[in-house]
Design an enzyme around this catalytic site. Sequence first.
Site, short mmCIF file in Angstrom:
data_model
loop_
_atom_site.label_atom_id
_atom_site.label_comp_id
_atom_site.label_asym_id
_atom_site.label_seq_id
_atom_site.Cartn_x
_atom_site.Cartn_y
_atom_site.Cartn_z
N VAL A 82 -30.61 35.08 50.73
CA VAL A 82 -30.20 35.55 49.39
C VAL A 82 -29.27 36.73 49.60
O VAL A 82 -29.50 37.51 50.50
CB VAL A 82 -31.40 35.93 48.51
CG1 VAL A 82 -32.24 34.72 48.17
CG2 VAL A 82 -32.26 36.98 49.17
N CYS A 83 -28.21 36.83 48.83
CA CYS A 83 -27.17 37.80 49.18
C CYS A 83 -26.43 38.32 47.98
O CYS A 83 -26.58 37.81 46.88
CB CYS A 83 -26.08 37.14 50.03
SG CYS A 83 -26.67 36.23 51.41
N THR A 84 -25.57 39.30 48.24
CA THR A 84 -24.56 39.70 47.26
C THR A 84 -23.22 39.71 47.97
O THR A 84 -23.10 40.32 49.03
CB THR A 84 -24.86 41.12 46.72
OG1 THR A 84 -26.17 41.13 46.15
CG2 THR A 84 -23.85 41.52 45.66
N ARG A 91 -29.76 41.06 40.80
CA ARG A 91 -28.93 42.02 41.53
C ARG A 91 -27.52 42.02 40.97
O ARG A 91 -26.73 42.91 41.23
CB ARG A 91 -28.89 41.64 43.02
CG ARG A 91 -30.17 41.97 43.78
CD ARG A 91 -30.28 41.19 45.07
NE ARG A 91 -30.64 39.80 44.80
CZ ARG A 91 -29.95 38.75 45.19
NH1 ARG A 91 -28.87 38.90 45.91
NH2 ARG A 91 -30.33 37.53 44.87
#
Length: 394
Positions: free
Chosen positions: A141-143, A332
């Site tokens: 999971v990332c940005t 996020r």
Amino acid sequence: MTGTPLCYFVLAAIISIASAQYVPPYTEECRSGMYPPQGPTFKGAVTWYTVDLDLPPSQRWTALITDKKTELAEMVQTIKDLADAFVPSGKLIDLVDKALPLMVDTLPHPFNEEIKGIATASGVPLGEVVLFNIFYEVFTVCTSLVAEDSTGNLIHARNLDFGLFLGWDMKNKSWVISEKLKPLVVNIEFVRNNHTVFKSTNFAGYVGMLTGIRPHAFTLTMNERFSLDGGYIGIVEWILGKRDGMWMSFLTRSVLENATSYDEAKKLLSQTKLLAPAYFILGGNQSGQGCVITRSRVLSLDIWEIDVKQGRWYVLETNYDHWKEPLFLDDRRTPAMKCMNQTTQNNISIKTVYDILSTKPVLNKLTTYTTLMEVSKGKLESYIRDCPNPCMPW
Ligand SMILES: *[C@@H]1O[C@H](CO)[C@@H](O)[C@H](O)[C@H]1NC(C)=O
Ligand SMILES: *[C@@H]1O[C@H](CO)[C@@H](O)[C@H](O)[C@H]1NC(C)=O
Ligand SMILES: *[C@@H]1O[C@H](CO)[C@@H](O)[C@H](O)[C@H]1NC(C)=O
Ligand SMILES: *[C@@H]1O[C@H](CO)[C@@H](O)[C@H](O)[C@H]1NC(C)=O
Ligand SMILES: *[C@@H]1O[C@H](CO)[C@@H](O)[C@H](O)[C@H]1NC(C)=O
Ligand SMILES: *[C@@H]1O[C@H](CO)[C@@H](O)[C@H](O)[C@H]1NC(C)=O
């Protein structure tokens, strides 16, 4: 942790989260003055290695793996402990050791040979190296974001958050796998004929790419897309013998290695059939060239591009389709966009982007590294991160 069911860890994490939602310092005002990286959120620099594409695939990774052997062995042991907690008596790892080596020959060239070379150089059983390589396709999971400053210069950055649901350590308030991954983070310069072809931040032992730059041409990151339209069925089908899609991070590697322009990269990333859905975040080398490609297994569902005239000077992707609301437990996107908007196009830079990626919960307990890329300078820099308590588990 041997013998403790995995669901116990998941439950513990959910309880921490549920209480976390209502305790203020888990989220914070947009940070400033974080760059150059320092202090408790900065765990260390990332070492550079060279991988020579002129060597046979089985030998390319030998020097790097020889250096990272101990860390890789520790990581593999941690995965085994978790697997034992899930299915006691080592049956799951037995299966991995017996079945996955057969799978390596179904993987495309040069990945099959590279994985075998990594197993030889590290002494880790082949099946476990294969597992390690599949694993990142599933739990990331990332940005990621691409922004254009007011002079038309492009900045591409990401936080790589990894290890969700893989063992919550109640005592340390950390994810077991995320912690073990930090010593495996490396920067790699891939060379051919003694010239840099592309650069990447990666985990030692992994042959796919999640983050990379082709200097002066394009920048690329990949984020997980949790989706019902296909999910991981493609991976299961591959194991069962139906092999008409491409592994997502093998595609990003091929694009970084062999595509020479933003347009060519965009075409390959949007048109190649995949094993599972994904988001590709691509930046080019001139004004307006930045997009998020939302992929199903077969098609590109949407290409969302920078459009400065319309006021869209950046695109930002976490793990939800940009036209939908993010999951309320895992937002996020709103805090990251709030900080981007507050920074404004006039003040966007490597420095302010690092500030934004250092703001909780964009920075969280899963965050392994932060990468900052500037295509016009051919520059990639990465930093290992920590999220001191109190901090959101994701
Ligand atoms: C927990 O934290 C301590 C101190 O920071 C460290 O020595 C230990 O290895 C950590 N345990 C795990 C499982 O990460
Ligand atoms: C690569 O460059 C180094 C130093 O610049 C040189 O010593 C070496 O011979 C070169 N190798 C090849 C294959 O051209
Ligand atoms: C890139 O192209 C070369 C030449 O066609 C090929 O040998 C190589 O396997 C390709 N790389 C990847 C990662 O697909
Ligand atoms: C942008 O990329 C294209 C294709 O690789 C290249 O021809 C062009 O020179 C690049 N422009 C700049 C400013 O680097
Ligand atoms: C940020 O600005 C964009 C463009 O004006 C807007 O669509 C978005 O809602 C804003 N988001 C936040 C969280 O402020
Ligand atoms: C942002 O840029 C403007 C001018 O472009 C400047 O006046 C302002 O102080 C800057 N803000 C910050 C927080 O640096």
